[in-house]
Write an enzyme that holds these catalytic residues in place. Structure first.
Site, PDB file in Angstrom:
ATOM      1  N   GLY A   1       0.786  -1.238   0.000  1.00  0.00           N
ATOM      2  CA  GLY A   1       0.000   0.000   0.000  1.00  0.00           C
ATOM      3  C   GLY A   1       0.811   1.278   0.000  1.00  0.00           C
ATOM      4  N   SER A   2       2.080   1.211  -0.462  1.00  0.00           N
ATOM      5  CA  SER A   2       2.866   2.450  -0.442  1.00  0.00           C
ATOM      6  C   SER A   2       2.267   3.488  -1.400  1.00  0.00           C
ATOM      7  CB  SER A   2       4.333   2.167  -0.774  1.00  0.00           C
ATOM      8  OG  SER A   2       4.476   1.806  -2.125  1.00  0.00           O
ATOM      9  N   ASN A   3       1.727   3.040  -2.524  1.00  0.00           N
ATOM     10  CA  ASN A   3       1.086   3.993  -3.446  1.00  0.00           C
ATOM     11  C   ASN A   3      -0.189   4.561  -2.838  1.00  0.00           C
ATOM     12  OD1 ASN A   3       2.407   4.297  -6.209  1.00  0.00           O
ATOM     13  ND2 ASN A   3       2.577   2.097  -5.821  1.00  0.00           N
TER      14      ASN A   3
ATOM     15  N   LEU B   1      -4.341  -6.750  -7.983  1.00  0.00           N
ATOM     16  CA  LEU B   1      -3.891  -7.732  -8.977  1.00  0.00           C
ATOM     17  C   LEU B   1      -5.017  -8.511  -9.657  1.00  0.00           C
ATOM     18  CD1 LEU B   1      -0.718  -8.959  -7.085  1.00  0.00           C
ATOM     19  CD2 LEU B   1      -0.985  -7.036  -8.654  1.00  0.00           C
TER      20      LEU B   1
ATOM     21  N   ASN C   1      -5.193   2.664 -13.529  1.00  0.00           N
ATOM     22  CA  ASN C   1      -4.249   1.690 -12.957  1.00  0.00           C
ATOM     23  C   ASN C   1      -2.817   2.202 -13.097  1.00  0.00           C
ATOM     24  OD1 ASN C   1      -3.264  -0.833 -11.929  1.00  0.00           O
ATOM     25  ND2 ASN C   1      -2.808  -1.482 -14.021  1.00  0.00           N
TER      26      ASN C   1
ATOM     27  N   HIS D   1       1.057   0.618 -13.595  1.00  0.00           N
ATOM     28  CA  HIS D   1       1.788  -0.616 -13.888  1.00  0.00           C
ATOM     29  C   HIS D   1       3.292  -0.318 -13.807  1.00  0.00           C
ATOM     30  CE1 HIS D   1       2.264  -4.641 -15.454  1.00  0.00           C
ATOM     31  NE2 HIS D   1       3.245  -4.169 -16.211  1.00  0.00           N
TER      32      HIS D   1
ATOM     33  N   ASP E   1      -3.829  -4.575 -18.507  1.00  0.00           N
ATOM     34  CA  ASP E   1      -2.765  -3.604 -18.830  1.00  0.00           C
ATOM     35  C   ASP E   1      -2.838  -3.083 -20.266  1.00  0.00           C
ATOM     36  OD1 ASP E   1      -1.736  -4.074 -16.274  1.00  0.00           O
ATOM     37  OD2 ASP E   1      -0.547  -5.766 -16.990  1.00  0.00           O
TER      38      ASP E   1
ATOM     39  N   GLU F   1       6.602   6.021  -9.083  1.00  0.00           N
ATOM     40  CA  GLU F   1       5.157   5.869  -8.830  1.00  0.00           C
ATOM     41  C   GLU F   1       4.681   6.882  -7.784  1.00  0.00           C
ATOM     42  OE1 GLU F   1       4.352   1.223  -9.887  1.00  0.00           O
ATOM     43  OE2 GLU F   1       4.773   1.676  -7.809  1.00  0.00           O
TER      44      GLU F   1
HETATM   45  C1  GAR Z   1       3.317  -1.186  -7.554  1.00  0.00           C
HETATM   46  O1  GAR Z   1       4.638  -1.186  -7.972  1.00  0.00           O
HETATM   47  C2  GAR Z   1       2.387  -1.285  -8.732  1.00  0.00           C
HETATM   48  O2  GAR Z   1       2.878  -0.683  -9.884  1.00  0.00           O
HETATM   49  C3  GAR Z   1       2.279  -2.779  -8.911  1.00  0.00           C
HETATM   50  O3  GAR Z   1       2.198  -3.280  -7.607  1.00  0.00           O
HETATM   51  C4  GAR Z   1       2.997  -2.448  -6.759  1.00  0.00           C
HETATM   52  C5  GAR Z   1       2.201  -2.158  -5.498  1.00  0.00           C
HETATM   53  O4  GAR Z   1       3.023  -1.554  -4.543  1.00  0.00           O
HETATM   54  N1  GAR Z   1       1.128  -3.095  -9.694  1.00  0.00           N
HETATM   55  C6  GAR Z   1       1.151  -4.065 -10.619  1.00  0.00           C
HETATM   56  O5  GAR Z   1       2.097  -4.770 -10.797  1.00  0.00           O
HETATM   57  C7  GAR Z   1      -0.155  -4.203 -11.407  1.00  0.00           C
HETATM   58  N2  GAR Z   1       0.039  -5.026 -12.555  1.00  0.00           N
HETATM   59  P1  GAR Z   1       2.380  -0.874  -3.256  1.00  0.00           P
HETATM   60  O6  GAR Z   1       1.447  -1.885  -2.617  1.00  0.00           O
HETATM   61  O7  GAR Z   1       3.567  -0.554  -2.373  1.00  0.00           O
HETATM   62  O8  GAR Z   1       1.656   0.357  -3.691  1.00  0.00           O
END
Ligand code: GAR
Length: 302
Positions: A117-119, A190, A207, A209, A250, A279
């Protein structure tokens, strides 16, 4: 220190100077006004006078600062700043619970995430001081995922979803509607988005990616697997893709791509770090841009 503040408040050097001047001037005016009021009331007891002085300071500070901010061109910043303090003070979350009815102008976001969940955290923090855009709900398909702790910390409602109902049932549409969700933000989610959701929120699901699509996308291409594949193929660059979601993994229209270099010494872990930095830097502001562009377009149409 000043650079840190600039980044935190997302302002340029001149605005930072004007903001700090507003704090100083507004604070002095507030102190002056409070002392005059105390003098006018004429409190004898020293302790009582200190307590009353603090109460008056607390009450007069917001209007003093807001008034000072107007000639210095910083009204917008201080409106948001005081709104944020006010909400913290009331112990309220920045979330829009179903009870807090959103106004017509409020954009309510639902963040779908399954991982750390950092994003999601960066998005929450970015919109924390924006009264027009709220994180209504965090949706997660993994009990115990880190993003749920983040939701708890920021007092945002969460919903754990089940595969069967998501894909074969109502896709939780009514829950999302209860929160008046206008936009769905996938941040490390996912599962594929079911058609029912795409139809209900057309061109409103975004989304991120962790690669430069169309390369390294599709089913099974997520997180670490993407970085491993990029390194295995000796790519010289990778990056992020922010895009609309459609029926195919995607595949939707790209909103923004940002690149980073992949060096010979990079490992999937070091690359993941670079990608996360991109990101965190670009996802929140891109979401904001998309919302603002759409809102101004709606206003023109109206
Ligand atoms: C992120 O890097 C995002 O781009 C990726 O999952 C990570 C989640 O990180 N998403 C995918 O790969 C989707 N196909 P987070 O939980 O630290 O935000």
């Amino acid at each position: 220190m000043f650079e840190k503040l600039q980044r935190k408040w997302k302002v340029n050097g001149l605005d930072l100077l004007l903001i700090l001047t507003t704090f100083a001037l507004g604070g002095s005016i507030c102190g002056y006004v409070s002392r005059r009021i105390i003098g006018f009331i004429g409190v004898e007891n020293e302790i009582a006078s200190i307590v009353i002085y603090i109460i008056i300071l607390t009450i007069t500070w917001p209007p003093c600062v807001i008034l000072t901010s107007i000639p210095l061109g910083q009204y917008k910043f201080f409106k948001k700043y005081i709104f944020k303090i006010f909400n913290r003070f009331r112990g309220k979350s920045i979330a829009a619970t179903p009870e807090k009815i959103a106004t017509k102008e409020t954009t309510n976001l639902a963040i779908f995430a399954s991982g750390a969940g950092s994003n999601a955290k960066k998005i929450i923090e970015h919109f924390e001081s924006n009264p027009d855009i709220r994180i209504a709900l965090i949706i997660c398909n993994k009990p115990g995922a880190g993003v749920l702790d983040i939701a708890k910390k920021y007092k945002i409602d969460t919903l754990i979803i089940e595969r069967e109902r998501f894909f074969k049932g109502d896709a939780y549409i009514n829950e999302l509607k209860k929160y008046r969700v206008n936009k769905i933000i996938l941040a490390g989610f996912l599962w594929k988005v079911p058609t029912a959701l795409l139809n209900e929120w057309p061109s409103s699901i975004i989304n991120i990616h962790p690669a430069l699509l169309p390369k390294y996308g599709g089913k099974g291409m997520y997180g670490q697997y993407v970085h491993e594949a990029v390194i295995a193929n000796n790519e010289k660059e990778s990056g992020i893709s922010i895009h609309y979601v459609d029926e195919i993994y995607d595949n939707g229209a790209i909103i923004l791509q940002e690149k980073c270099e992949v060096t010979e010494t990079d490992t999937p872990e070091t690359l993941a770090k670079k990608i996360h930095e991109l990101e965190h830097r670009y996802y929140p502001i891109t979401i904001e841009r998309v919302i603002n562009a759409k809102n101004s377009l709606n206003k023109t149409v109206e």
